[in-house]
Design a protein around this motif. Structure first.
Motif, mmCIF file in Angstrom:
data_model
loop_
_atom_site.group_PDB
_atom_site.id
_atom_site.type_symbol
_atom_site.label_atom_id
_atom_site.label_comp_id
_atom_site.label_asym_id
_atom_site.label_seq_id
_atom_site.Cartn_x
_atom_site.Cartn_y
_atom_site.Cartn_z
ATOM 1 N N PRO A 196 0.818 -1.219 0.000
ATOM 2 C CA PRO A 196 0.000 0.000 0.000
ATOM 3 C C PRO A 196 0.855 1.273 0.000
ATOM 4 N N GLU A 197 1.934 1.265 0.753
ATOM 5 C CA GLU A 197 2.808 2.445 0.776
ATOM 6 C C GLU A 197 3.401 2.717 -0.606
ATOM 7 N N ARG A 198 3.872 1.671 -1.261
ATOM 8 C CA ARG A 198 4.436 1.846 -2.604
ATOM 9 C C ARG A 198 3.378 2.252 -3.611
ATOM 10 N N ARG A 199 2.139 1.748 -3.454
ATOM 11 C CA ARG A 199 1.066 2.149 -4.365
ATOM 12 C C ARG A 199 0.827 3.650 -4.283
ATOM 13 N N TRP A 200 0.814 4.187 -3.064
ATOM 14 C CA TRP A 200 0.549 5.621 -2.929
ATOM 15 C C TRP A 200 1.754 6.464 -3.333
ATOM 16 N N GLN A 201 2.956 5.925 -3.157
ATOM 17 C CA GLN A 201 4.131 6.623 -3.692
ATOM 18 C C GLN A 201 4.038 6.676 -5.215
ATOM 19 N N PHE A 202 3.646 5.579 -5.811
ATOM 20 C CA PHE A 202 3.472 5.506 -7.260
ATOM 21 C C PHE A 202 2.454 6.541 -7.732
ATOM 22 N N VAL A 203 1.301 6.600 -7.064
ATOM 23 C CA VAL A 203 0.262 7.567 -7.437
ATOM 24 C C VAL A 203 0.779 9.002 -7.257
ATOM 25 N N ASP A 204 1.541 9.256 -6.209
ATOM 26 C CA ASP A 204 2.127 10.591 -6.021
ATOM 27 C C ASP A 204 3.029 10.954 -7.195
ATOM 28 N N PHE A 205 3.803 9.994 -7.673
ATOM 29 C CA PHE A 205 4.649 10.260 -8.838
ATOM 30 C C PHE A 205 3.795 10.598 -10.058
ATOM 31 N N LEU A 206 2.670 9.892 -10.229
ATOM 32 C CA LEU A 206 1.781 10.211 -11.340
ATOM 33 C C LEU A 206 1.224 11.620 -11.203
ATOM 34 N N TRP A 207 0.840 12.018 -9.990
ATOM 35 C CA TRP A 207 0.327 13.372 -9.742
ATOM 36 C C TRP A 207 1.362 14.414 -10.160
ATOM 37 N N SER A 208 2.631 14.099 -9.964
ATOM 38 C CA SER A 208 3.682 15.064 -10.304
ATOM 39 C C SER A 208 3.953 15.119 -11.803
ATOM 40 N N ARG A 225 -2.845 -4.491 -10.874
ATOM 41 C CA ARG A 225 -3.437 -3.850 -9.698
ATOM 42 C C ARG A 225 -4.632 -2.983 -10.080
ATOM 43 N N ARG A 226 -4.688 -2.539 -11.342
ATOM 44 C CA ARG A 226 -5.825 -1.714 -11.785
ATOM 45 C C ARG A 226 -7.155 -2.464 -11.700
ATOM 46 N N ARG A 227 -7.114 -3.763 -11.472
ATOM 47 C CA ARG A 227 -8.365 -4.501 -11.254
ATOM 48 C C ARG A 227 -9.068 -4.011 -9.993
ATOM 49 N N ASP A 228 -8.303 -3.401 -9.097
ATOM 50 C CA ASP A 228 -8.862 -2.804 -7.879
ATOM 51 C C ASP A 228 -9.459 -1.455 -8.277
ATOM 52 N N MET A 250 -5.327 6.242 -9.954
ATOM 53 C CA MET A 250 -4.434 6.417 -11.101
ATOM 54 C C MET A 250 -5.036 7.355 -12.135
ATOM 55 N N ASP A 251 -6.310 7.134 -12.447
ATOM 56 C CA ASP A 251 -6.979 7.963 -13.450
ATOM 57 C C ASP A 251 -7.013 9.428 -13.036
ATOM 58 N N ARG A 252 -7.335 9.677 -11.778
ATOM 59 C CA ARG A 252 -7.372 11.064 -11.293
ATOM 60 C C ARG A 252 -5.986 11.700 -11.328
ATOM 61 N N ALA A 253 -4.977 10.930 -10.932
ATOM 62 C CA ALA A 253 -3.612 11.467 -10.906
ATOM 63 C C ALA A 253 -3.130 11.810 -12.309
ATOM 64 N N THR A 254 -3.367 10.926 -13.267
ATOM 65 C CA THR A 254 -2.889 11.199 -14.624
ATOM 66 C C THR A 254 -3.691 12.325 -15.262
ATOM 67 N N ALA A 255 -4.988 12.409 -14.973
ATOM 68 C CA ALA A 255 -5.799 13.511 -15.507
ATOM 69 C C ALA A 255 -5.347 14.841 -14.925
ATOM 70 N N SER A 256 -5.058 14.849 -13.651
ATOM 71 C CA SER A 256 -4.597 16.066 -12.982
ATOM 72 C C SER A 256 -3.254 16.522 -13.539
ATOM 73 N N ALA A 257 -2.380 15.572 -13.786
ATOM 74 C CA ALA A 257 -1.046 15.898 -14.299
ATOM 75 C C ALA A 257 -1.129 16.487 -15.707
ATOM 76 N N PHE A 288 -7.843 1.727 -6.748
ATOM 77 C CA PHE A 288 -6.522 2.044 -7.282
ATOM 78 C C PHE A 288 -6.642 2.597 -8.702
ATOM 79 N N ALA A 289 -7.506 1.988 -9.501
ATOM 80 C CA ALA A 289 -7.709 2.460 -10.871
ATOM 81 C C ALA A 289 -8.197 3.910 -10.872
ATOM 82 N N GLU A 290 -9.118 4.220 -9.978
ATOM 83 C CA GLU A 290 -9.628 5.593 -9.900
ATOM 84 C C GLU A 290 -8.522 6.564 -9.471
#
Length: 71
Positions: free
Chosen positions: A18-30, A51-54, A61-68, A57-59
């Motif tokens: 879970p920690e790495r997943r949120w670090q990953f999403v933070d990188f996408l946000w950036s 993991r996008r089957r979750d 990722m989608d929000r982070a990439t859209a925001s970026a 998590f998929a949401e």
């Protein structure tokens, strides 16, 4: 002759914690690309897309990439 035995792969805990997943999403946000963000947290893009089957998590990722991409 004895029958061949097949050893099943033992279950190993996911390295995509879970920690790495949120670090990953933070990188996408950036604005970091998925492949680069995955490498930064020590996983493959195949793991990310599995993991996008979750839905949560998929949401994220989608929000982070859209925001970026937003101006």
């Amino acid at each position: 002759m004895p029958a061949a035995t097949v050893k099943r792969a033992e279950h190993h805990p996911s390295r995509f914690t879970p920690e790495r997943r949120w670090q990953f999403v933070d990188f996408l946000w950036s604005g970091m690309a998925t492949k680069k963000a995955a490498a930064e947290v020590g996983i493959t893009t195949a793991t990310v897309y599995q993991r996008r089957r979750d839905p949560g998590f998929a949401e994220a990722m989608d929000r982070a990439t859209a925001s970026a991409r937003a101006p």
